[in-house]
Scaffold this active site. Structure first.
Site, PDB file in Angstrom:
ATOM      1  N   GLY A  14      76.864  96.667  33.022  1.00  0.00           N
ATOM      2  CA  GLY A  14      75.849  95.653  33.219  1.00  0.00           C
ATOM      3  C   GLY A  14      76.135  94.399  32.422  1.00  0.00           C
ATOM      4  O   GLY A  14      77.163  94.293  31.737  1.00  0.00           O
ATOM      5  N   GLY A  20      75.989  95.480  28.697  1.00  0.00           N
ATOM      6  CA  GLY A  20      76.679  96.675  28.249  1.00  0.00           C
ATOM      7  C   GLY A  20      76.697  97.748  29.310  1.00  0.00           C
ATOM      8  O   GLY A  20      76.227  97.537  30.436  1.00  0.00           O
ATOM      9  N   LYS A  52      70.352 101.929  29.591  1.00  0.00           N
ATOM     10  CA  LYS A  52      71.123 100.711  29.341  1.00  0.00           C
ATOM     11  C   LYS A  52      71.312 100.555  27.842  1.00  0.00           C
ATOM     12  O   LYS A  52      70.358 100.290  27.117  1.00  0.00           O
ATOM     13  CB  LYS A  52      70.382  99.492  29.903  1.00  0.00           C
ATOM     14  CG  LYS A  52      70.178  99.525  31.409  1.00  0.00           C
ATOM     15  CD  LYS A  52      69.347  98.349  31.901  1.00  0.00           C
ATOM     16  CE  LYS A  52      70.125  97.065  31.812  1.00  0.00           C
ATOM     17  NZ  LYS A  52      69.372  95.944  32.444  1.00  0.00           N
ATOM     18  N   ASP A  84      70.590  87.399  42.176  1.00  0.00           N
ATOM     19  CA  ASP A  84      71.582  88.398  42.600  1.00  0.00           C
ATOM     20  C   ASP A  84      70.843  89.535  43.296  1.00  0.00           C
ATOM     21  O   ASP A  84      70.952  90.698  42.918  1.00  0.00           O
ATOM     22  CB  ASP A  84      72.370  88.913  41.400  1.00  0.00           C
ATOM     23  CG  ASP A  84      73.580  89.751  41.810  1.00  0.00           C
ATOM     24  OD1 ASP A  84      73.975  89.694  42.990  1.00  0.00           O
ATOM     25  OD2 ASP A  84      74.120  90.481  40.949  1.00  0.00           O
TER      26      ASP A  84
END
Length: 337
Positions: A66, A69, A89, A178
């Protein structure tokens, strides 16, 4: 008069210097006090989200990299035997930035169509945030295995995504930029949530950090103004139209073009052609792909259009390839393999 002005100045000037020094010192102490209060408030906020001692994350499996990270899939388990699919995450960032991202998730992720933060772990390394995976998971992978996804299903999913994006823009002035099938989490009964908020930022932001995040969006999902100026507009998202194309075709956008060729083609008025057997969704795609952002519809209008079109949508299953070559898909999409 001149004789009396001299002694008076000798008295007034030191008094003014002393007063200004006192004011500066007072402001410094006030600022330090406010910072302490802010830190205390943030600490309390983080503590309220800390993972309960009776919970543990197991079955971790690397999923993707991501913006901040590595991202893993896993299962959140409690002592009473309950379990749920989660996304973990770990934020590869400085402590201050890590706190900012945690507070971002805690503040923003409060809508039924936006990925939901469950808890975080900040007491020891590695620190991470735990998000609801909304199993069965990634919409793109889900589409590749589903055999009864219809145009009506497209409208249902798209309406929920538009609602999540409308919330981000209306309540937080955040532009996603996005909106790809890989960034939509799908749950039971086609319940959809927007994820991938690492590249989202305040509409029309132009500072360097914003420009850097904008540039990290894959080219084929970027609006022209993002490609040229790393600028995003708080209207309906250009990439929302790309998402509709993905849902209808199960294909990456501009499959015949290499990423560097996309912007020149768009500047020459090129738009992807109407997919086979695609009715209303294509008209909405074209609205989202208007060159001038002023001509693109607001998300509130998109939601109303999708709601009014649901009863007209076809219910026949969209043709799905028997085998999907993931490496070839990523190559055509301009994504890392």
């Amino acid at each position: 008069d001149e004789e009396s002005a001299g002694p008076l100045a000798i008295i007034i000037i030191p008094c003014l210097l002393v007063l200004s020094t006192v004011l500066v010192v007072a402001l410094i102490f006030y600022s330090l006090h406010k910072n302490k209060e802010r830190v205390r408030s943030r600490t309390a906020q983080l503590y309220s989200w800390e993972m309960p001692k009776e919970c543990v994350v197991e079955e971790l499996e690397f999923w993707q990299t991501g913006h901040y990270g590595p991202i893993c899939k896993g299962v959140l388990k409690t002592r009473d035997g309950a379990s749920s699919a989660v996304v973990v995450k770990s934020l590869r960032a400085e402590a201050q930035e890590f706190v900012e991202r945690l507070l971002f998730h805690a503040t923003v992720c409060r809508h039924q169509n936006v990925v939901r933060m469950l808890c975080c772990q900040t007491e020891h390394l590695p620190m991470y945030v735990v998000l609801d995976a909304c199993s069965p998971g990634n919409l793109l992978h889900f589409l590749w295995t589903l055999r009864n996804f219809s145009e009506k299903s497209v409208f249902l999913v798209a309406k929920q995504v538009a609602a999540g994006l409308d919330y981000l823009v209306s309540d937080h002035r955040l532009v996603h930029g996005d909106v790809a099938a890989r960034n939509i989490l799908l749950g039971p009964d086609l319940s959809a949530r927007v994820s991938g908020l690492g590249v989202a930022f305040e509409g029309r932001g132009t500072e360097p950090a914003v420009r850097q995040r904008a540039a990290e969006v894959p080219v084929k999902w970027q609006a022209p103004e993002r490609m040229v100026m790393q600028l995003s507009i708080d209207r309906s998202d250009w990439s929302f139209g790309i998402l509709l194309y993905e849902l209808i075709t199960l294909s990456p956008p501009y499959p015949e073009l290499e990423p560097p060729a996309v912007l020149p083609k768009l500047q020459a008025s090129y738009r992807m052609k109407r997919p086979q057997n695609c009715g209303g969704p294509y008209d909405l795609m074209r609205y989202c792909w208007m060159w001038s952002f002023k001509d693109r519809p607001a998300f509130s209008a998109v939601i109303k259009l999708l709601e009014s079109s649901l009863h007209l949508a076809a219910t026949e299953a969209i043709c799905v390839p028997e085998v999907v070559d993931v490496s070839e898909y990523n190559r055509k999409a301009g994504l890392p393999s």
